[in-house]
Design an enzyme around this catalytic site. Structure first.
Site, PDB file in Angstrom:
ATOM      1  NE  ARG A  63      -3.827  -2.280   0.156  1.00 37.81           N
ATOM      2  CZ  ARG A  63      -4.563  -2.736  -0.841  1.00 37.81           C
ATOM      3  NH1 ARG A  63      -4.307  -2.338  -2.081  1.00 37.81           N
ATOM      4  NH2 ARG A  63      -5.538  -3.600  -0.636  1.00 37.81           N
ATOM      5  CG  HIS A 230      -5.129 -13.142  -8.563  1.00 37.96           C
ATOM      6  ND1 HIS A 230      -5.675 -13.145  -9.814  1.00 37.96           N
ATOM      7  CD2 HIS A 230      -4.685 -11.877  -8.344  1.00 37.96           C
ATOM      8  CE1 HIS A 230      -5.582 -11.938 -10.336  1.00 37.96           C
ATOM      9  NE2 HIS A 230      -4.980 -11.154  -9.476  1.00 37.96           N
ATOM     10  CG  ASP A 305      -4.161 -10.781  -4.249  1.00 47.18           C
ATOM     11  OD1 ASP A 305      -3.583  -9.678  -4.159  1.00 47.18           O
ATOM     12  OD2 ASP A 305      -5.154 -10.961  -4.981  1.00 47.18           O
TER      13      ASP A 305
END
Length: 424
Positions: A63, A230, A305
């Protein structure tokens, strides 16, 4: 001073070794494995525990920069260490985007100020993740990116994606493909019977499978290293199996995450946004396909993830909440509990998918317990159950669908370059 890890069950997929042995460390490097006289050195007792190469997570959202209210590089590194992860690849969908050497250097600098866990930036494929022109991949490579990706989005233009693959190939950079056609998604959970029952707009499997098929074809054409992120559907597994077994593509790898081989879309009946991720949880048939793919080697890697969000962002209606869950602190325990204790994978196979194979994909020297290798090591107690409690997470994100689940596989010590970065 030398450090001796004493008496643990050493599990090393690079040599297929699984035996009780001591590990001797000096100056951050493994210098001996066997029966070591520990007199006069620092001793870490590991009797009755697993000693494994530190886990390597190819898919993490830290982030920072831009979204520090969700996670920072420091808190992400703390969460990684607690989960036995010693190296992680951070995705480029930050603000600013990781699309130039300045942002790469910022991440490198902030990682050095954290606890020592190795943070490898993943560069964007296109400038600003806007899908219009290629980022300066070569310059970012000079400053340490380990791969390129358009994670959070997909390069919609197949011609530009092919160009990106061709450009990345001479740099030996893998492409981490975010497999989602935005024109086919737009819902909040898997499209199917449960979405109809719950009254939630669904996301079809085709949104993933169209990009899986396209990028496999492009990788076959260009010869670039393609890593599919993913994976969640049986159809994707069928396409990967075709690429590997029919077309013989040794430049193709793929990952899935614990939630895709443990949970299915039936759990969304409580409308809990902590169970909302992209791609969404699929059906029980897809869950079984993931397990088969892991067992047969069609899926090469288990990643997380890891996608932390602030509590307030998730504490809204399911349709309005952001996608994503955290995973760094629970990935080993979930994988061990649901894959090894159930007989789907052996201990060596699990560690191969969580450490050795990820290291190979990004050309990283860790992921192995051998003389001369970096002393990136996790010591794990696997015999005593515990209950996942999100309130104890050191990540800023507490958004997990696994809160309250009983698991096995508690990380007790994590070392990076011989230095203890986490001790329970």
């Amino acid at each position: 001073m030398k450090t001796c890890i004493k008496g643990g069950l050493v599990i090393n997929p690079s040599t297929k070794m699984e035996e009780i042995a001591d590990i001797l460390i000096e100056d951050g490097v493994i210098i001996a494995i066997g029966d070591v006289d520990e007199e006069g050195m620092n001793v870490i007792h590991a009797e009755g525990k697993w000693v494994v190469p530190g886990l390597i997570d190819l898919h993490v959202h830290l982030r920072e920069p831009g979204f520090e209210h969700k996670e920072t590089i420091e808190t992400g590194c703390n969460a990684a260490a607690k989960g036995g992860v010693t190296t992680m690849c951070c995705m480029p969908n930050t603000n600013p985007v990781i699309d130039n050497e300045c942002v790469v250097e910022y991440i490198n600098t902030m990682a050095k100020r954290a606890n020592g866990v190795k943070v490898l930036p993943v560069g964007a494929i296109t400038k600003g993740l806007e899908g219009e022109s290629l980022a300066n991949i070569g310059k970012m490579k000079e400053h340490g990116i380990c791969a390129i990706s358009e994670d959070g989005k997909t390069v919609a233009d197949a011609g530009l994606m092919k160009k990106g693959m061709s450009y990345a190939k001479p740099f030996d950079l893998p492409i981490f493909s975010h497999t989602e056609d935005r024109n086919l998604s737009g819902g909040a959970m898997n499209a199917g019977v449960n979405a109809q029952i719950f009254g939630i707009k669904g996301i079809g499997r085709d949104a993933e499978e169209v990009i899986v098929a396209r990028d496999i074809i492009l990788a076959r054409t260009t010869g670039a290293k393609l890593h599919l992120s993913h994976m969640s559907t049986k159809g994707s597994i069928d396409l990967i199996e075709m690429g590997k077994k029919v077309w013989g593509m040794n430049n193709l790898t793929a990952e899935t995450a614990p939630h895709y081989f443990i949970l299915d879309d039936s759990i969304l009946g409580d409308y809990d946004a902590n169970k909302k991720m992209s791609p969404p949880l699929r059906t029980s048939e897809d869950v079984e396909a993931m397990k088969r793919a892991l067992k047969e080697g069609i899926i090469d890697v288990i990643a997380t993830d890891h996608a932390p969000h602030h509590y307030d962002e998730k504490n809204v209606e399911l349709e309005k909440a952001p996608f994503g869950i955290v995973g760094l602190e629970t990935s080993f325990a979930l994988s061990y509990t649901h894959l090894v204790r159930t007989g789907i994978l052996t201990p060596l196979e699990l560690i191969e998918k969580m450490s050795y194979k990820p290291a190979q994909i990004i050309n990283h020297p860790a992921g192995r317990l051998e003389v001369g290798a970096p002393a990136d090591i996790a010591i794990i107690e696997v015999d005593t159950p515990y209950v996942i409690d999100s309130s104890t997470f050191v990540s800023k994100g507490k958004n997990t669908p696994f809160n309250g689940m009983e698991v096995y596989g508690d990380v007790e010590v994590t070392l990076v370059d011989g230095k203890i970065v986490y001790q329970k």
